[in-house]
Design an enzyme around this catalytic site. Structure first.
Site, PDB file in Angstrom:
ATOM      1  NE  ARG A  28      24.359  32.960 110.040  1.00 56.27           N
ATOM      2  CZ  ARG A  28      24.372  32.827 108.715  1.00 56.27           C
ATOM      3  NH1 ARG A  28      23.989  33.816 107.935  1.00 56.27           N
ATOM      4  NH2 ARG A  28      24.797  31.714 108.173  1.00 56.27           N
ATOM      5  NE  ARG A  61      27.683  27.588 105.243  1.00 52.02           N
ATOM      6  CZ  ARG A  61      27.092  28.411 106.113  1.00 52.02           C
ATOM      7  NH1 ARG A  61      27.466  28.402 107.389  1.00 52.02           N
ATOM      8  NH2 ARG A  61      26.167  29.230 105.722  1.00 52.02           N
ATOM      9  NE  ARG A  90      22.817  28.066 109.179  1.00 52.44           N
ATOM     10  CZ  ARG A  90      22.825  28.597 107.955  1.00 52.44           C
ATOM     11  NH1 ARG A  90      22.115  29.681 107.701  1.00 52.44           N
ATOM     12  NH2 ARG A  90      23.528  28.062 106.995  1.00 52.44           N
ATOM     13  CE  LYS A  97      23.075  33.766  99.710  1.00 55.43           C
ATOM     14  NZ  LYS A  97      24.364  33.608 100.427  1.00 55.43           N
ATOM     15  NE  ARG A 152      24.737  27.368  98.578  1.00 56.30           N
ATOM     16  CZ  ARG A 152      24.040  27.941  99.549  1.00 56.30           C
ATOM     17  NH1 ARG A 152      22.792  28.271  99.381  1.00 56.30           N
ATOM     18  NH2 ARG A 152      24.617  28.196 100.704  1.00 56.30           N
TER      19      ARG A 152
HETATM   20  P1  AMP Z   1      22.395  28.497 103.400  1.00 59.33           P
HETATM   21  O1  AMP Z   1      21.476  28.697 104.546  1.00 59.33           O
HETATM   22  O2  AMP Z   1      21.901  29.152 102.130  1.00 59.33           O
HETATM   23  O3  AMP Z   1      23.820  28.883 103.714  1.00 59.33           O
HETATM   24  O4  AMP Z   1      22.407  26.938 103.092  1.00 59.33           O
HETATM   25  C1  AMP Z   1      22.810  25.987 104.068  1.00 59.33           C
HETATM   26  C2  AMP Z   1      23.218  24.682 103.387  1.00 59.33           C
HETATM   27  O5  AMP Z   1      22.102  24.136 102.674  1.00 59.33           O
HETATM   28  C3  AMP Z   1      24.318  24.815 102.345  1.00 59.33           C
HETATM   29  O6  AMP Z   1      25.614  24.809 102.926  1.00 59.33           O
HETATM   30  C4  AMP Z   1      24.054  23.577 101.481  1.00 59.33           C
HETATM   31  O7  AMP Z   1      24.494  22.396 102.121  1.00 59.33           O
HETATM   32  C5  AMP Z   1      22.530  23.514 101.463  1.00 59.33           C
HETATM   33  N1  AMP Z   1      21.958  24.297 100.311  1.00 59.33           N
HETATM   34  C6  AMP Z   1      21.229  25.442 100.384  1.00 59.33           C
HETATM   35  N2  AMP Z   1      20.877  25.860  99.157  1.00 59.33           N
HETATM   36  C7  AMP Z   1      21.405  24.973  98.282  1.00 59.33           C
HETATM   37  C8  AMP Z   1      21.407  24.869  96.864  1.00 59.33           C
HETATM   38  N3  AMP Z   1      20.797  25.778  96.078  1.00 59.33           N
HETATM   39  N4  AMP Z   1      22.073  23.825  96.306  1.00 59.33           N
HETATM   40  C9  AMP Z   1      22.684  22.896  97.070  1.00 59.33           C
HETATM   41  N5  AMP Z   1      22.738  22.940  98.407  1.00 59.33           N
HETATM   42  C10 AMP Z   1      22.098  23.960  99.026  1.00 59.33           C
END
Ligand code: AMP
Length: 217
Positions: A126, A170, A159, A13, A87
């Protein structure tokens, strides 16, 4: 253009949103990136979010909805591409409602489809630059010099939630809470599925076809 890009963690994404931004001039609104910025700045939101993020679970909806509503309101006329939001089905409902109150709506929903083993391989390999945000992969997209950013020579980092153990959480969170968002949209509109296990250029081409068609409407 108001675009939602769906997909499991590691579907690509972030990578594809950057390409979409370059080509169509929309704003990239990544909830994960915004949360990481809040954490780096030590804000109250960042502090509340960190435990959830490190465990690979979701930050509570009310915090996310408030944060993303603010970001969407500040978006330019050209529009935005949402990455990592909505999400949960509740987030999708709140978003639809907030947009419809302004007579707006999402123009296009695309869903990147990847298999779990590709996700695991992509995410654990990554690495990113803490300074400029450039993203690499130890095997598939290595920097010119191992471990340092091509742009500014900064030491690359992994990360904390990109380790194999957290990625499994996740993914479980994705299937439980985020996969239903795809069904939510499918019940209401066309969702464009894009196979995303393969080469990033080919995936980008498929996304651009949908976006070019939207632009010409
Ligand atoms: P990402 O970089 O999109 O994988 O997001 C990293 C982390 O941020 C996720 O594993 C969640 O803990 C939190 N997070 C990101 N977007 C959301 C969302 N829309 N709702 C809830 N938690 C989120």
């Amino acid at each position: 253009m108001r675009i939602v890009l769906l997909g499991a963690p590691g579907a690509g994404k972030g990578t594809h949103c950057k390409r979409i931004v370059d080509r169509y001039g929309v704003l990239h609104l990544s909830s994960g990136d915004i949360l990481r910025r809040e954490r780096a700045q030590g804000t109250p939101l960042g502090k509340r979010a960190q435990g959830y993020m490190d465990a690979g679970t979701l930050v509570p909806d009310d915090l996310i909805v408030e944060m993303m509503s603010k970001a969407i309101k500040a978006a330019p006329e050209a529009g935005y591409v949402l990455d990592g939001f909505p999400r949960t089905v509740n987030q999708a409902e709140v978003l639809d409602q907030a947009l419809s109150e302004n007579g707006d709506g999402i123009d296009l929903v695309m869903n990147l489809q990847v298999s779990d083993d590709v996700v695991l391989e992509r995410i654990t390999g990554r690495r990113s630059c803490p300074k400029c945000g450039a993203v690499y992969h130890v095997k598939n997209m290595p920097p010119k010099k191992a471990g340092v950013c091509d742009h500014d020579g900064t030491k690359l980092v992994q990360r904390p939630d990109d380790t194999a153990e957290v990625v499994k959480n996740r993914l479980a969170t994705y299937y439980e809470q985020t996969r239903p968002v795809v069904d939510y949209y499918r019940a209401r509109r066309t969702v464009h599925d894009v196979p995303a296990d393969g080469d990033a250029d080919e995936v980008a081409q498929l996304l651009f076809e949908q976006l070019d068609a939207l632009e010409q409407e």
